[in-house]
Each structure stands twice: as structure tokens, then as C-alpha cells.
Design a protein around this motif. Structure first.
Motif, PDB file in Angstrom:
ATOM      1  N   GLY A  79       0.799  -1.227   0.000  1.00 30.99           N
ATOM      2  CA  GLY A  79       0.000   0.000   0.000  1.00 30.99           C
ATOM      3  C   GLY A  79       0.827   1.269   0.000  1.00 30.99           C
ATOM      4  N   GLU A  93     -12.258  -1.812  -1.902  1.00 31.43           N
ATOM      5  CA  GLU A  93     -12.131  -1.706  -0.446  1.00 31.43           C
ATOM      6  C   GLU A  93     -12.252  -0.238  -0.049  1.00 31.43           C
ATOM      7  OE1 GLU A  93      -8.422  -4.751  -0.409  1.00 31.43           O
ATOM      8  OE2 GLU A  93      -8.520  -3.415   1.337  1.00 31.43           O
ATOM      9  N   LEU A 147     -11.536   2.750   2.272  1.00 32.40           N
ATOM     10  CA  LEU A 147     -10.619   3.156   3.332  1.00 32.40           C
ATOM     11  C   LEU A 147     -11.248   4.243   4.190  1.00 32.40           C
ATOM     12  CD1 LEU A 147      -7.097   3.405   1.693  1.00 32.40           C
ATOM     13  CD2 LEU A 147      -8.103   1.564   3.030  1.00 32.40           C
ATOM     14  N   TRP A 150      -7.750  19.660   7.672  1.00 32.48           N
ATOM     15  CA  TRP A 150      -6.873  20.542   6.895  1.00 32.48           C
ATOM     16  C   TRP A 150      -7.545  21.067   5.623  1.00 32.48           C
ATOM     17  CZ3 TRP A 150      -5.935  15.474   8.127  1.00 32.48           C
ATOM     18  CH2 TRP A 150      -6.073  14.536   7.110  1.00 32.48           C
ATOM     19  N   ARG A 181      -8.982   1.457  -1.930  1.00 33.09           N
ATOM     20  CA  ARG A 181      -7.804   0.806  -2.502  1.00 33.09           C
ATOM     21  C   ARG A 181      -8.191   0.161  -3.821  1.00 33.09           C
ATOM     22  NH1 ARG A 181      -3.347   1.768   0.115  1.00 33.09           N
ATOM     23  NH2 ARG A 181      -3.379   1.755   2.375  1.00 33.09           N
TER      24      ARG A 181
END
Lengths: 133, 157
Positions: free
Chosen positions: A78, A102, A104, A112, A120
Motif C-alpha cells: 500500500g 475496499e 478506506l 486541513w 484501494r
């Protein structure tokens, strides 16, 4: 003088699986499919960004066994990521999730600044989608 | 790389993603190991071989990073501890001190004006705690006993 990104190389463990994923999840289309020896370099593209090609290839394509092994390990662990901009984050999230990727991170406001989500790809590369301002 | 080795790395990656996603929930190494389909001890060894630190160390660094942001924002030490998924104030404080080099109480009460003046994206990078393996100078100053210890793992049955 203008300079812009023309090709981005995405290393994948299984080219066919990744073509299906990227076409399904991101709406890309196959533009070119070049074979050499045991390997293929498949260029995908989006009608939204006609000047950019996404080139899919396997870790060992055009590399030594040792370099291919090292790259494959990093990809699978990853280590790599790409960040996309979308004008509709929630619709993008639903579309990518529906492809079976998948998840995440569901869409959220980051401290921010941006509102984004992340997945992914089938090989382990992070794909992050950021809401365009 | 064999298909089995690739599958193992993918399990380790998913376990690390699980820590990133769920660190604020009650999460321990045996639970994460179960998701990676490995025994806790084997999982910890494999994770460290792949990522350079133990899963417990990775989880606690992630939690302390978040706790630092909460403390800077004025949260109490107890609230920060609970908010990041730690259930024991004692072990939270010990981990916090190990990772940052100061106690949560001291960190909370000192000046953070420089961090507050930065754009949040810069502050996130600059205040990110480093696991002990990546901070040789700071580790050298600390007594040996203060390094993160591996979580207690159940014997493999």
C-alpha cells in the motif's frame, strides 16, 4: 510554453482485473493495449480528461526480477497513492464502492480543508477522491 | 513473490488500514490479527517485518497523534484518552510520554501558538509523532524501559 502530465503509470498485479476495476469504478475506457513478451501495457483514459493516459502494467514488466519483486512488495503493502478531483464526491463514492473496491474512508471533511474519501484499487494502491471547490 | 506471500502482504495491508480507520474504537492486537487471519504473535512479527514497527506501536502512534491534536484544542487529558480508544489513563499517559517525550498534561498546558499559526495541513505533518524506531536522537535520550512494549498476546492454541 505549456507542460502537462500526459501519462501516469499505475503498477497492478493483474492487468485484466485492473482494467475491469478502473473502467467500472472511474468510467475509464481502453485506448491502447500493447504486448511485449509476457507483459502488456494497457492505456486507459477518461473522456473528462482526454489528454491524460493511465498506463497499467505489472511490476515485472520491463524490469529485472529483483526490481519487479521490490516494486510488487511496495505496491501490495500500500505504498502508492493517486488523488483525484471530482465535482460530485458523494456520487463518486457510491460509484466506486459499487464496483467492490475496499473502502478506506467514507466522505468526510478533513481538518486541513478538503472533503474527501479513499479506496484501494485491487492491487493495494490508494485512490483518494477530493471534492472540487 | 509467491501468491501466498502476496496474500500475506495484502492481509497485513488491510490490517494496517483497519488501524487507520478504527483506531478510536476499542481495538487490540488479537482483534486486528483475527482480521488478518493470523495468530496474534505471528501477525505482530509479520507486521513488523513489513512495516518496520509492531501493530501495537503503529496503533498507539496513531492514537497519540490524534490525542495531541485534541489536547492542543483544549480537550482534557481524560477526554482525549477516551476519544482515541484508550481505556486506561495510566497506559495512555505512559504511551504518550514514550512517543512524544513529554506527559499529556505538560503537552496540554504548554504553548502551541506556532502550531496554531500554521495551515492545518502543515501542522499535521510537523506534529506527527514518530515511532521510536524512526527517532534515534530522542530514543537515545530516553531510558530503555520507556519504549513501547508489545501487547500481551495469547498463546497460539
Amino acid at each position: 510554453m505549456t507542460v502537462s502530465l500526459q501519462y501516469v503509470n499505475i503498477t497492478v498485479n493483474d492487468v485484466d482485473e485492473s482494467i475491469a476495476f478502473y473502467c467500472d469504478a472511474l468510467g475509464l475506457e481502453v485506448r491502447n493495449d500493447v504486448g511485449s513478451g509476457d507483459f502488456r501495457w494497457v492505456t486507459l483514459g477518461s473522456p473528462d480528461q482526454p489528454d491524460l493516459g493511465y498506463v497499467l502494467s505489472q511490476p515485472h514488466a520491463g524490469r529485472s526480477q529483483a526490481d519487479g519483486d521490490a516494486l510488487q512488495e511496495l505496491v501490495t503493502k500500500g505504498a502508492f497513492q493517486f488523488v483525484f478531483r471530482t465535482d460530485d464526491l458523494d456520487a463518486t463514492f457510491e460509484k466506486v464502492r459499487a464496483s467492490g473496491a475496499e473502502v478506506l474512508q467514507e466522505p468526510m471533511d478533513q481538518p486541513w480543508g478538503p472533503r474527501d474519501c479513499a479506496f484501494r484499487d485491487p492491487s493495494g494502491t490508494m485512490l483518494r477522491f477530493s471534492q472540487a471547490a | 513473490m509467491t501468491p501466498d506471500e502476496l496474500a500475506t502482504l495484502a492481509h497485513l495491508r488491510r490490517a494496517r488500514d483497519m488501524i487507520d480507520r478504527d483506531y478510536a474504537h476499542p481495538l487490540d492486537v488479537p482483534t486486528i490479527a483475527k482480521h488478518a487471519l493470523m495468530s496474534p504473535a505471528h501477525f505482530s512479527r509479520q507486521f513488523k517485518a513489513a512495516y518496520g514497527e509492531t501493530p501495537y506501536g503503529y496503533l498507539m502512534t496513531r492514537r497519540i497523534e490524534r490525542a495531541m491534536a485534541l489536547l492542543r484544542a483544549g480537550s482534557s487529558v481524560t477526554d482525549a484518552c477516551m476519544a482515541v480508544g484508550c481505556t486506561s489513563l495510566g497506559s495512555f499517559s505512559a504511551s504518550f510520554s514514550t512517543i512524544t517525550g513529554e506527559t499529556p498534561t505538560a503537552y496540554r498546558s504548554r504553548e502551541h501558538a506556532a502550531v496554531e499559526a500554521m495551515p492545518p495541513c502543515i501542522a499535521k505533518l510537523l506534529t506527527r509523532p514518530m515511532p521510536p524506531v524512526q527517532q534515534p536522537q530522542r530514543a537515545a535520550r530516553r531510558p530503555q524501559s520507556s519504549t513501547i512494549r508489545e501487547a500481551q498476546t495469547a498463546p497460539v492454541s
